[in-house]
Design an enzyme around this catalytic site. Structure first.
Site, PDB file in Angstrom:
ATOM      1  N   LEU A 525       0.828  -1.208   0.000  1.00 22.13           N
ATOM      2  CA  LEU A 525       0.000   0.000   0.000  1.00 22.13           C
ATOM      3  C   LEU A 525       0.857   1.250   0.000  1.00 22.13           C
ATOM      4  CD1 LEU A 525      -2.601  -0.973   2.724  1.00 22.13           C
ATOM      5  CD2 LEU A 525      -3.036  -0.744   0.289  1.00 22.13           C
ATOM      6  N   GLY A 528       5.182   3.410   5.067  1.00 22.84           N
ATOM      7  CA  GLY A 528       4.863   4.220   6.240  1.00 22.84           C
ATOM      8  C   GLY A 528       6.130   4.528   6.992  1.00 22.84           C
ATOM      9  N   PHE A 530       9.046   3.912   9.113  1.00 23.52           N
ATOM     10  CA  PHE A 530       9.777   2.743   9.598  1.00 23.52           C
ATOM     11  C   PHE A 530       9.432   1.433   8.932  1.00 23.52           C
ATOM     12  CE2 PHE A 530       9.319   5.914  12.875  1.00 23.52           C
ATOM     13  CZ  PHE A 530      10.637   6.290  13.011  1.00 23.52           C
ATOM     14  N   ASP A 644       3.911  14.108  13.588  1.00 22.69           N
ATOM     15  CA  ASP A 644       4.124  13.915  12.153  1.00 22.69           C
ATOM     16  C   ASP A 644       2.807  13.934  11.407  1.00 22.69           C
ATOM     17  OD1 ASP A 644       5.591  13.682   9.879  1.00 22.69           O
ATOM     18  OD2 ASP A 644       5.915  11.525  10.038  1.00 22.69           O
TER      19      ASP A 644
END
Ligand SMILES: *[C@@H]1O[C@H](CO)[C@@H](O)[C@H](O)[C@H]1NC(C)=O
Ligand SMILES: *[C@@H]1O[C@H](CO)[C@@H](O)[C@H](O)[C@H]1NC(C)=O
Ligand SMILES: *[C@@H]1O[C@H](CO)[C@@H](O)[C@H](O)[C@H]1NC(C)=O
Ligand SMILES: *[C@@H]1O[C@H](CO)[C@@H](O)[C@H](O)[C@H]1NC(C)=O
Ligand SMILES: *[C@@H]1O[C@H](CO)[C@@H](O)[C@H](O)[C@H]1NC(C)=O
Ligand SMILES: *[C@@H]1O[C@H](CO)[C@@H](O)[C@H](O)[C@H]1NC(C)=O
Ligand SMILES: *[C@@H]1O[C@H](CO)[C@@H](O)[C@H](O)[C@H]1NC(C)=O
Ligand SMILES: *[C@@H]1O[C@H](CO)[C@@H](O)[C@H](O)[C@H]1NC(C)=O
Ligand SMILES: *[C@@H]1O[C@H](CO)[C@@H](O)[C@H](O)[C@H]1NC(C)=O
Ligand SMILES: *[C@@H]1O[C@H](CO)[C@@H](O)[C@H](O)[C@H]1NC(C)=O
Ligand SMILES: *[C@@H]1O[C@H](CO)[C@@H](O)[C@H](O)[C@H]1NC(C)=O
Length: 835
Positions: A525, A528, A530, A644
């Site tokens: 997908l 992300g 990490f 974030d």
């Protein structure tokens, strides 16, 4: 669809096409079947109607221009007219009362009040109240005094114990039959009052006690959400009334009890011309009265939903195992105060103790002790009175105690109150239920999550010397924790003790491999924080999102723990839910709910897909993100700064509801820590506030800054850092130029050109600019932002944002941490660029 179907009571207004509107009913001008009575601004309409498929005809009030329509009041619900009767009329009789006559001129229904003067007039107000006035314009009767199944704003339901008069909502018999059904919704006369619904004579649903601003049993009802309600109680008059306020009639909404017993609060969404369900109950078995029986505790997210609290065991083991919980639980050990000293011999009787349960919907049948001023006194009162089985000291109410079986207890994950249940001293110790959970082996969850939480709490507490003395009841006020560091400590500790993290599923690596087709790149997908994220499908068909932590990142392990720790405790409709985790060998994997519309940037910055984001959807997303962030900052038991926040971290579900994701960088704070300085500046270029990027200092206000950037990006479909900002350095500068030049609306994405509301757009942009102001102190906090966005507070003028990362020269920056010894270079080096 369901709601639609339900409300699709098609009104066959007889001869609707020719029906003529009037604005009053007088003695000389009755209302005929081919006429309707309109409110002044034509919001409500009153007339004759026949429900779909019915043989009967009724006089009722409905919203005029809102389809599917909703009949909000029926005059003759239990005295129907025949559907074939074409010459019925609603008239004012010689005694000044309103009368409904059928074709044979016999009386079907009347207002039946005493009228002291002639010349009565009946009109329909814009609030939906059908009012009968006498010749002196005094209201002598109003439909608001005789509700049917619907509560409109400014209408009251309640009780007067002195006169015995009740105004309750009574459901329709079925979707197409307005006659009185079996469900009744009302307010109880006790103090504090509760909302109660009954099915016939048996209790069906209960709101929990009213704490002067919310019902303790409705966790959704936080102050930002349903603060339009009030429930004034007047002990002199003996009245308790529940009111949904809307002085202005500036929005349309109604609350009603449907024929199947569900209670719904509906709001009119003017942008999309449809009714939206704002809130509904019951939505799970826990919300149905007494599901788990006496002393049983219901948690809708656990399986099975019912358990006996510590110190209790099922009354009927077999029935209980068969999930028939109505028998409830009984004590494992008799209370010391009830024990016969003669039979128990010469033992020194130990005092009973209290077991604390947090986030509770308090049981029914409470007794309020008005003279007790604090929690300690409440506890000692209860301890000294053997009949007292439990107590709670509720902010807004005070001391409440229970002397009957505790019934209808529910445990939430957030909100709710602390309940202290009396136990015999020896009766403490883990209940059967807890043992089962442990042996079932969510060992990972407990060890990793628990240890992390415990370690963290202990470390922090030690550092501050803040552990409370054991056995002293500590008070928690979820949602009010921000000024109570000690209570945060205790909340933390308490939560660990309750093994909340065990709600997480522990997945085996094999099952993850199977679900993601061996981490097939087709299923990827995105990337992300990490690690990569894959879509997966569990054996039962449930779709999941799987985040695989890169094993190379040693940093990641901390973040991993942090994320588990945080997310597993957070439950909010605008936050992505963590379902479970997996660690085997080097693998560290997080499993989340899957959101079918992926992330916001896939729409916002996509030339054709951005058109799918209408103005209303954008506003919906902004509001949702704001609420999610408010929850993180204020309303969860912990205080969390996301650090974030950005467009690609906002995920969308199939209904385009936004959910904030990626808490890898989120940090938990104690309340005293207003500012935190970090040596590792991590975040995303373009979203970092000046004080964070420059000085590594972050606070709630750094999230506010990011939110402001996000908001401006959402309205404009432009990236802050993109070069396409009409020659300006970045979006903020561009937005400010337009704003100060009085051309703020030019900022809007052309794709919303024909759907936006100028006042909402200006307001949003102004809020965005307020959030990105250079000085953290100038920026609003999240609750102010939510209020500002809802239009309920005045907006100050924003100051010009001068901080622009690209143009950084240390001299220009007037940020409060100039003493910081971070050089510009050092900062840029430590930035982890957009993931
Ligand atoms: C009733 O409404 C008509 C207009 O529809 C108005 O002319 C008349 O004055 C009203 N009568 C009363 C008593 O309000
Ligand atoms: C309404 O019905 C009445 C008889 O019931 C009739 O006299 C009148 O003309 C009708 N008015 C209209 C506008 O159709
Ligand atoms: C009336 O109800 C029936 C079944 O409940 C439905 O099929 C029909 O479409 C409805 N009529 C209208 C006009 O909606
Ligand atoms: C009207 O009210 C009186 C008492 O207030 C009651 O006795 C009478 O039955 C009522 N009539 C109707 C038609 O409801
Ligand atoms: C007022 O009501 C009384 C009693 O019904 C009646 O005798 C009188 O004529 C009425 N007056 C008017 C102006 O309608
Ligand atoms: C309400 O009560 C009736 C009769 O007791 C029962 O048949 C029905 O199932 C109940 N409804 C619900 C939703 O519990
Ligand atoms: C009423 O609405 C207007 C604008 O619609 C708003 O400015 C005002 O504050 C509102 N007043 C109250 C009491 O809500
Ligand atoms: C009850 O009716 C409402 C429609 O108002 C519907 O949304 C809900 O699903 C129904 N609940 C049950 C349990 O049938
Ligand atoms: C559930 O248990 C109670 C006893 O606690 C019993 O009276 C009742 O019949 C049981 N109900 C069912 C459906 O088995
Ligand atoms: C307590 O003692 C009384 C008489 O001494 C006896 O009647 C009663 O049954 C005893 N109760 C219990 C719970 O042992
Ligand atoms: C719930 O509590 C109220 C008083 O708090 C009591 O009057 C009522 O009977 C209780 N309901 C049930 C079903 O026990």
């Amino acid at each position: 669809m369901n709601a639609y179907f339900y409300f699709s009571i098609i009104l066959f207004l007889l001869q609707a096409l020719q029906s003529r509107a009037v604005f009053n009913i007088t003695a000389s001008e009755p209302l005929l079947q081919n006429q309707t009575l309109l409110s002044n601004s034509q919001i409500f309409e009153l007339g004759f109607f026949t429900p779909n498929g019915s043989q009967n005809q009724y006089v009722g009030i409905w919203f005029k221009n809102m389809t599917p329509s909703k009949v909000v009041w029926v005059a003759n619900r239990d005295q129907p007219l025949a559907n074939t009767d074409r010459s019925a009329s609603l008239m004012i009789g010689s005694d000044g009362n309103l009368k409904l006559l059928n074709g044979q001129q016999s009386l079907i229904w009347s207002t039946n009040v005493t009228v002291h003067s002639n010349y009565s007039v009946a009109t329909l107000s814009d609030y939906g109240n059908f009012v009968l006035q006498d010749g002196n314009s005094n209201e002598i009767w109003g439909s608001f005094d005789e509700p049917t199944d619907t509560l409109l704003p400014n209408m009251k339901v309640g009780i007067n114990v002195k006169t015995g008069k009740k105004a309750y909502l009574v459901s329709w018999k079925s979707e197409n039959d307005p006659s009185s059904g079996s469900f009744v919704l009302g307010i109880t006369p006790e103090t504090p009052p509760q909302a109660f619904s009954w099915n016939g004579s048996s209790p069906y649903w209960r709101s929990g006690q009213w704490d002067k601003s919310t019902f303790v049993g409705i966790p959704d009802m936080d102050n930002t959400y349903m603060n339009r309600f009030s429930l004034p109680q007047d002990s002199q008059q003996g009245t308790s009334h529940f009111i949904m306020s809307n002085d202005n009639n500036s929005y349309f909404s109604y609350l009603f009890i449907s024929s199947n017993g569900s209670i719904k609060l509906m709001d009119w969404d003017a942008g999309n011309d449809k009714w939206l369900t704002n809130w509904e109950t019951p939505t799970n078995s826990c919300e149905i009265y007494g599901t788990c029986g006496p002393f049983g505790v219901c948690s809708s997210l656990k399986f099975p939903i019912c358990r006996c609290s510590k110190g209790f065991k099922p009354r009927f083991d077999e029935e209980w195992d068969r999930q028939n919980w109505t028998g409830g639980c009984i004590r494992e050990t008799e209370l010391n105060c009830q024990r016969n000293t003669s039979t128990s011999g010469p033992v020194t009787v130990k005092e009973d103790i209290f077991m604390k349960m947090s986030h509770m919907k308090l049981p029914n049948s409470s007794t309020y002790l008005p003279d007790i001023a604090d929690a300690e006194e409440c506890q000692s009162w209860c301890l000294s009175n053997c009949l007292c089985l439990a107590y709670s000291y509720v902010n807004g109410i005070g001391c409440v105690v229970w002397s009957e079986e505790l019934i209808d207890i529910q445990q939430f994950t957030t909100a709710g109150e602390d309940l202290f249940i009396r136990l015999a001293h020896a009766g403490k110790g883990p209940s059967k239920q807890t043992k089962v959970i442990i042996s079932l082996g969510t060992i990972f969850g407990i060890i990793l999550c628990g240890a992390a939480i415990y370690g963290l709490c202990k470390w922090r507490a030690k550092k501050r010397g803040m552990f409370k003395i054991r056995g002293t009841p500590a008070l928690l006020y979820p949602g009010y924790t921000t000024d109570r560091p000690e209570e945060v400590q205790n909340a933390c500790k308490e939560q660990w003790r309750q093994d909340d993290a065990s709600e997480l599923t522990l997945f085996s690596f094999d099952s993850i491999l199977l679900a993601t087709n061996n981490f097939n790149t087709i299923n990827k997908l995105g990337q992300g924080g990490f690690g990569p994220v894959y879509k997966g499908k569990l054996k039962d068909g449930k779709e999941i999102a799987v985040k695989r932590l890169s094993s190379s990142s040693s940093q990641g392990v901390e973040e991993f723990k942090n994320e588990i720790l945080l997310i597993s405790k957070l439950r909010h409709r605008n936050l992505v839910r963590l379902i479970g985790c997996c660690t085997e060998g080097e693998e560290k994997i997080l499993v989340y709910e899957y959101l079918s519309n992926k992330s916001l940037d896939k729409f916002l910055f996509h030339s054709s897909k951005k058109a799918e984001l209408s103005w209303d959807i954008r506003l919906h997303i902004i509001h949702g993100v704001a609420r999610g962030l408010l929850y993180l900052h204020r309303d969860s038991c912990l205080r969390i700064i996301h650090r974030d926040l950005k467009v690609s971290n906002i995920l969308l579900n199939e209904k385009m509801n936004p959910k904030i994701s990626d808490f890898g960088l989120a940090r938990m704070f104690e309340c005293t820590q207003v500012l935190v300085k970090t040596h590792r500046v991590a975040g995303t270029f373009g979203y970092m506030s000046p004080e964070y990027a420059m000085g590594g200092i972050f606070s709630e206000k750094s999230d506010i800054y990011s939110f402001g950037v996000l908001l401006l990006e959402i309205v404009s479909s432009k990236k802050n850092t993109s070069l396409d900002n009409h020659g300006h350095l970045n979006l903020l500068v561009y937005a400010w130029q337009l704003w100060s030049g009085g051309r703020a609306l030019d900022l809007l994405d052309a794709a919303v050109a024909d759907s936006f509301s100028p006042s909402e757009a200006i307001r949003s942009i102004q809020v965005g600019l307020l959030c990105v102001q250079d000085h953290a102190v100038d920026r609003p906090n999240m609750s102010q932002v939510v209020l500002m966005l809802s239009g309920e507070s005045d907006l100050p003028q924003p100051k010009q944002p001068t901080f622009t990362f690209q143009s950084l020269t240390t001299h220009e920056i007037k940020s409060p941490q100039q003493e910081s010894n971070w050089s510009t270079n050092a900062v840029t080096n430590t930035i982890i660029e957009g993931r």
